[in-house]
Design a protein around this motif. Structure first.
Motif, PDB file in Angstrom:
ATOM      1  N   PHE A 197      47.341  40.018  41.334  1.00 47.78           N
ATOM      2  CA  PHE A 197      47.366  39.025  40.278  1.00 47.78           C
ATOM      3  C   PHE A 197      46.735  39.585  39.009  1.00 47.78           C
ATOM      4  CE2 PHE A 197      46.792  37.253  44.490  1.00 47.78           C
ATOM      5  CZ  PHE A 197      47.880  36.405  44.604  1.00 47.78           C
ATOM      6  N   THR A 198      46.989  38.898  37.903  1.00 49.36           N
ATOM      7  CA  THR A 198      46.397  39.270  36.619  1.00 49.36           C
ATOM      8  C   THR A 198      45.835  38.020  35.971  1.00 49.36           C
ATOM      9  OG1 THR A 198      48.011  41.054  36.346  1.00 49.36           O
ATOM     10  CG2 THR A 198      46.813  40.360  34.393  1.00 49.36           C
ATOM     11  N   ALA A 199      44.505  38.002  35.759  1.00 54.84           N
ATOM     12  CA  ALA A 199      43.867  36.827  35.163  1.00 54.84           C
ATOM     13  C   ALA A 199      42.494  37.222  34.633  1.00 54.84           C
ATOM     14  CB  ALA A 199      43.749  35.702  36.190  1.00 54.84           C
ATOM     15  N   GLY A 200      41.976  36.428  33.706  1.00 56.36           N
ATOM     16  CA  GLY A 200      40.685  36.694  33.098  1.00 56.36           C
ATOM     17  C   GLY A 200      39.528  36.464  34.050  1.00 56.36           C
ATOM     18  N   SER A 201      38.349  36.842  33.618  1.00 56.39           N
ATOM     19  CA  SER A 201      37.163  36.787  34.459  1.00 56.39           C
ATOM     20  C   SER A 201      36.803  35.354  34.849  1.00 56.39           C
ATOM     21  CB  SER A 201      35.993  37.443  33.725  1.00 56.39           C
ATOM     22  OG  SER A 201      34.853  37.481  34.549  1.00 56.39           O
ATOM     23  N   ASP A 202      36.584  35.147  36.149  1.00 50.85           N
ATOM     24  CA  ASP A 202      36.170  33.852  36.681  1.00 50.85           C
ATOM     25  C   ASP A 202      35.777  34.068  38.137  1.00 50.85           C
ATOM     26  OD1 ASP A 202      35.849  30.983  37.058  1.00 50.85           O
ATOM     27  OD2 ASP A 202      37.221  30.744  35.375  1.00 50.85           O
ATOM     28  N   ASP A 203      35.498  32.992  38.847  1.00 50.13           N
ATOM     29  CA  ASP A 203      35.155  33.109  40.265  1.00 50.13           C
ATOM     30  C   ASP A 203      36.371  33.580  41.056  1.00 50.13           C
ATOM     31  OD1 ASP A 203      32.327  31.949  40.526  1.00 50.13           O
ATOM     32  OD2 ASP A 203      33.366  30.468  39.289  1.00 50.13           O
TER      33      ASP A 203
END
Length: 228
Positions: A197-203
Protein backbone atom coordinates in the motif's frame (compact mmCIF):
# COMPACT_ATOMS: atom_id res chain seq x y z
CA UNK A 1 2.36 -24.87 -12.42
CA UNK A 2 2.63 -21.44 -10.80
CA UNK A 3 0.54 -20.06 -7.95
CA UNK A 4 -2.46 -18.10 -9.24
CA UNK A 5 -5.11 -15.98 -7.58
CA UNK A 6 -8.55 -17.60 -7.34
CA UNK A 7 -10.93 -15.47 -5.25
CA UNK A 8 -11.23 -13.28 -2.16
CA UNK A 9 -14.17 -12.69 0.18
CA UNK A 10 -14.59 -10.27 3.08
CA UNK A 11 -16.46 -10.94 6.30
CA UNK A 12 -18.31 -7.62 6.47
CA UNK A 13 -19.27 -4.79 4.14
CA UNK A 14 -20.28 -1.26 5.06
CA UNK A 15 -18.71 0.20 8.19
CA UNK A 16 -19.47 -2.44 10.84
CA UNK A 17 -17.40 -5.49 11.77
CA UNK A 18 -17.79 -8.37 14.22
CA UNK A 19 -18.34 -7.68 17.92
CA UNK A 20 -19.93 -9.40 20.91
CA UNK A 21 -20.04 -12.89 19.38
CA UNK A 22 -18.06 -16.10 19.75
CA UNK A 23 -17.34 -16.43 16.02
CA UNK A 24 -18.14 -14.98 12.62
CA UNK A 25 -18.30 -16.63 9.21
CA UNK A 26 -17.17 -15.79 5.68
CA UNK A 27 -19.10 -17.63 2.96
CA UNK A 28 -16.28 -18.07 0.47
CA UNK A 29 -16.86 -19.10 -3.15
CA UNK A 30 -13.73 -20.42 -4.85
CA UNK A 31 -13.78 -20.14 -8.64
CA UNK A 32 -11.54 -23.15 -9.26
CA UNK A 33 -10.25 -25.97 -7.05
CA UNK A 34 -8.19 -24.23 -4.36
CA UNK A 35 -4.72 -25.42 -3.42
CA UNK A 36 -4.15 -22.85 -0.69
CA UNK A 37 -6.19 -20.71 1.72
CA UNK A 38 -4.91 -17.44 3.17
CA UNK A 39 -6.89 -15.55 5.83
CA UNK A 40 -6.05 -12.08 7.18
CA UNK A 41 -7.81 -11.35 10.49
CA UNK A 42 -7.95 -7.71 11.62
CA UNK A 43 -8.60 -6.60 15.20
CA UNK A 44 -9.25 -3.00 16.24
CA UNK A 45 -7.08 -3.49 19.31
CA UNK A 46 -3.50 -4.42 20.06
CA UNK A 47 -4.87 -7.39 22.03
CA UNK A 48 -5.16 -10.66 20.14
CA UNK A 49 -8.83 -11.68 20.01
CA UNK A 50 -8.85 -14.33 17.27
CA UNK A 51 -8.63 -17.86 18.72
CA UNK A 52 -8.74 -19.96 15.52
CA UNK A 53 -9.77 -20.21 11.87
CA UNK A 54 -11.36 -23.08 9.94
CA UNK A 55 -12.04 -23.53 6.24
CA UNK A 56 -14.93 -25.93 5.63
CA UNK A 57 -14.31 -27.35 9.17
CA UNK A 58 -10.58 -27.94 8.51
CA UNK A 59 -8.21 -26.01 10.76
CA UNK A 60 -6.25 -23.24 9.03
CA UNK A 61 -2.93 -22.98 10.90
CA UNK A 62 -1.71 -19.63 12.15
CA UNK A 63 1.39 -18.36 10.35
CA UNK A 64 4.38 -18.17 12.67
CA UNK A 65 5.65 -14.58 12.86
CA UNK A 66 2.68 -13.49 10.75
CA UNK A 67 1.23 -10.92 13.17
CA UNK A 68 1.73 -7.15 13.00
CA UNK A 69 0.63 -4.84 15.84
CA UNK A 70 0.22 -1.11 16.40
CA UNK A 71 0.11 -0.43 20.15
CA UNK A 72 -0.40 3.34 20.52
CA UNK A 73 -2.98 6.07 19.76
CA UNK A 74 -5.21 3.96 17.44
CA UNK A 75 -4.24 0.36 18.31
CA UNK A 76 -4.84 -2.41 15.80
CA UNK A 77 -3.40 -5.69 14.59
CA UNK A 78 -3.33 -8.20 11.74
CA UNK A 79 -3.03 -11.96 12.32
CA UNK A 80 -2.39 -14.34 9.41
CA UNK A 81 -3.55 -17.92 8.81
CA UNK A 82 -2.61 -20.22 5.94
CA UNK A 83 -3.38 -23.77 4.79
CA UNK A 84 -1.32 -25.10 1.87
CA UNK A 85 -2.37 -28.74 1.59
CA UNK A 86 -5.50 -30.86 1.91
CA UNK A 87 -7.88 -28.01 1.12
CA UNK A 88 -11.49 -29.14 0.82
CA UNK A 89 -13.25 -28.25 -2.44
CA UNK A 90 -16.71 -27.39 -1.10
CA UNK A 91 -18.26 -24.43 -2.91
CA UNK A 92 -19.22 -22.36 -1.05
CA UNK A 93 -16.98 -23.02 1.91
CA UNK A 94 -17.61 -21.60 5.38
CA UNK A 95 -14.56 -19.82 6.78
CA UNK A 96 -15.22 -19.55 10.52
CA UNK A 97 -13.18 -17.14 12.62
CA UNK A 98 -13.43 -18.02 16.31
CA UNK A 99 -12.87 -15.14 18.69
CA UNK A 100 -13.08 -13.91 22.26
CA UNK A 101 -16.69 -12.88 22.82
CA UNK A 102 -16.30 -9.20 23.69
CA UNK A 103 -16.92 -5.73 22.26
CA UNK A 104 -13.62 -5.47 20.33
CA UNK A 105 -14.33 -5.08 16.61
CA UNK A 106 -12.90 -7.58 14.11
CA UNK A 107 -12.90 -8.09 10.33
CA UNK A 108 -11.39 -10.74 8.05
CA UNK A 109 -10.67 -11.54 4.42
CA UNK A 110 -10.29 -15.08 3.04
CA UNK A 111 -8.31 -15.74 -0.15
CA UNK A 112 -7.91 -18.91 -2.20
CA UNK A 113 -5.15 -19.64 -4.69
CA UNK A 114 -4.64 -22.41 -7.23
CA UNK A 115 -1.61 -24.49 -8.11
CA UNK A 116 -0.42 -28.03 -8.72
CA UNK A 117 1.63 -28.59 -5.55
CA UNK A 118 1.43 -28.09 -1.81
CA UNK A 119 2.08 -24.47 -0.87
CA UNK A 120 3.75 -22.43 1.82
CA UNK A 121 4.26 -18.78 2.73
CA UNK A 122 7.61 -17.02 2.79
CA UNK A 123 9.33 -13.64 2.71
CA UNK A 124 7.21 -12.09 5.46
CA UNK A 125 7.68 -8.33 5.95
CA UNK A 126 5.97 -6.63 8.90
CA UNK A 127 5.26 -2.91 9.32
CA UNK A 128 4.33 -1.84 12.84
CA UNK A 129 3.59 1.37 14.75
CA UNK A 130 3.33 4.91 13.36
CA UNK A 131 4.91 5.29 9.93
CA UNK A 132 4.13 5.81 6.25
CA UNK A 133 2.96 2.90 4.15
CA UNK A 134 4.85 1.90 1.01
CA UNK A 135 4.95 -1.27 -1.07
CA UNK A 136 7.39 -3.79 0.38
CA UNK A 137 9.84 -6.08 -1.43
CA UNK A 138 8.87 -9.69 -0.71
CA UNK A 139 11.36 -12.41 -1.69
CA UNK A 140 10.00 -15.86 -2.57
CA UNK A 141 13.54 -17.34 -2.94
CA UNK A 142 12.91 -18.05 -6.66
CA UNK A 143 11.42 -21.55 -6.33
CA UNK A 144 11.32 -22.21 -10.10
CA UNK A 145 7.69 -21.19 -10.65
CA UNK A 146 5.87 -17.92 -10.10
CA UNK A 147 4.68 -17.06 -6.61
CA UNK A 148 1.98 -14.54 -5.69
CA UNK A 149 2.36 -11.87 -3.03
CA UNK A 150 -0.35 -10.56 -0.70
CA UNK A 151 -0.61 -7.85 1.96
CA UNK A 152 -3.05 -6.98 4.72
CA UNK A 153 -2.93 -3.64 6.53
CA UNK A 154 -4.64 -1.96 9.44
CA UNK A 155 -4.25 1.81 8.95
CA UNK A 156 -5.19 4.71 11.23
CA UNK A 157 -5.87 7.20 8.44
CA UNK A 158 -9.23 8.73 7.61
CA UNK A 159 -9.72 6.21 4.78
CA UNK A 160 -8.39 2.65 4.28
CA UNK A 161 -4.89 2.42 2.80
CA UNK A 162 -4.91 2.38 -1.02
CA UNK A 163 -2.89 -0.15 -3.01
CA UNK A 164 0.50 0.70 -4.48
CA UNK A 165 1.41 0.78 -8.18
CA UNK A 166 2.35 -2.93 -8.34
CA UNK A 167 -0.72 -4.15 -6.45
CA UNK A 168 -4.44 -4.79 -6.92
CA UNK A 169 -6.85 -4.01 -4.07
CA UNK A 170 -9.04 -6.96 -3.07
CA UNK A 171 -11.14 -5.65 -0.16
CA UNK A 172 -11.32 -2.73 2.25
CA UNK A 173 -13.48 -1.68 5.16
CA UNK A 174 -13.74 1.88 6.42
CA UNK A 175 -14.40 2.26 10.16
CA UNK A 176 -14.46 6.07 9.65
CA UNK A 177 -11.32 7.00 11.61
CA UNK A 178 -9.31 3.90 10.64
CA UNK A 179 -9.67 1.02 8.22
CA UNK A 180 -8.38 -2.29 6.90
CA UNK A 181 -7.17 -3.23 3.41
CA UNK A 182 -6.09 -6.38 1.59
CA UNK A 183 -4.29 -6.43 -1.75
CA UNK A 184 -2.35 -8.78 -3.98
CA UNK A 185 0.53 -8.45 -6.38
CA UNK A 186 -1.01 -7.64 -9.76
CA UNK A 187 1.36 -9.88 -11.75
CA UNK A 188 2.88 -13.02 -10.23
CA UNK A 189 6.62 -13.61 -10.48
CA UNK A 190 9.79 -14.87 -8.84
CA UNK A 191 12.43 -13.28 -6.65
CA UNK A 192 12.03 -9.99 -4.79
CA UNK A 193 8.89 -8.20 -5.91
CA UNK A 194 6.75 -5.37 -4.55
CA UNK A 195 3.34 -5.65 -2.94
CA UNK A 196 1.37 -3.47 -0.55
CA UNK A 197 0.00 0.00 0.00
CA UNK A 198 0.92 3.67 -0.30
CA UNK A 199 -0.24 6.13 2.36
CA UNK A 200 1.03 8.89 4.63
CA UNK A 201 2.32 8.43 8.15
CA UNK A 202 -0.21 7.13 10.69
CA UNK A 203 -0.84 4.11 12.91
CA UNK A 204 0.11 0.96 10.98
CA UNK A 205 0.02 -2.83 11.35
CA UNK A 206 0.72 -4.58 8.03
CA UNK A 207 1.74 -8.06 6.90
CA UNK A 208 3.29 -8.74 3.47
CA UNK A 209 4.09 -12.26 2.24
CA UNK A 210 4.45 -14.56 -0.77
CA UNK A 211 2.46 -17.73 -1.38
CA UNK A 212 4.72 -20.16 -3.23
CA UNK A 213 4.93 -23.80 -4.17
CA UNK A 214 6.46 -25.54 -1.19
CA UNK A 215 9.82 -27.23 -1.40
CA UNK A 216 9.37 -27.88 2.32
CA UNK A 217 6.21 -28.74 4.30
CA UNK A 218 3.56 -25.99 3.87
CA UNK A 219 4.64 -23.85 6.84
CA UNK A 220 6.74 -20.72 7.19
CA UNK A 221 9.70 -21.12 4.81
CA UNK A 222 11.65 -17.99 5.72
CA UNK A 223 11.82 -15.83 8.88
CA UNK A 224 10.13 -12.44 8.76
CA UNK A 225 11.86 -9.17 7.97
CA UNK A 226 10.98 -6.32 10.30
CA UNK A 227 10.84 -2.95 8.58
CA UNK A 228 11.03 0.03 10.92
Amino acid sequence: MAVAFDSATESHTGTTGSANEASFTIVHNPVAVPAGVLVFVFTISATKTVTGVTYDVETVPEVSNGSAVDTATEPGRVDTFFMGSGVNTTDPANVVISRVNNAIVMYAVSITVTGAKDMGVTGIVLLQENQALAEQSVNDQSPGANSLRFAGAYYGGATPAPQGASSTQLHTIDFTSFGCSVCRETTAGQGSRLVGFTAGSDDVAAVHLAVREALLPPTLLMPPKLSA
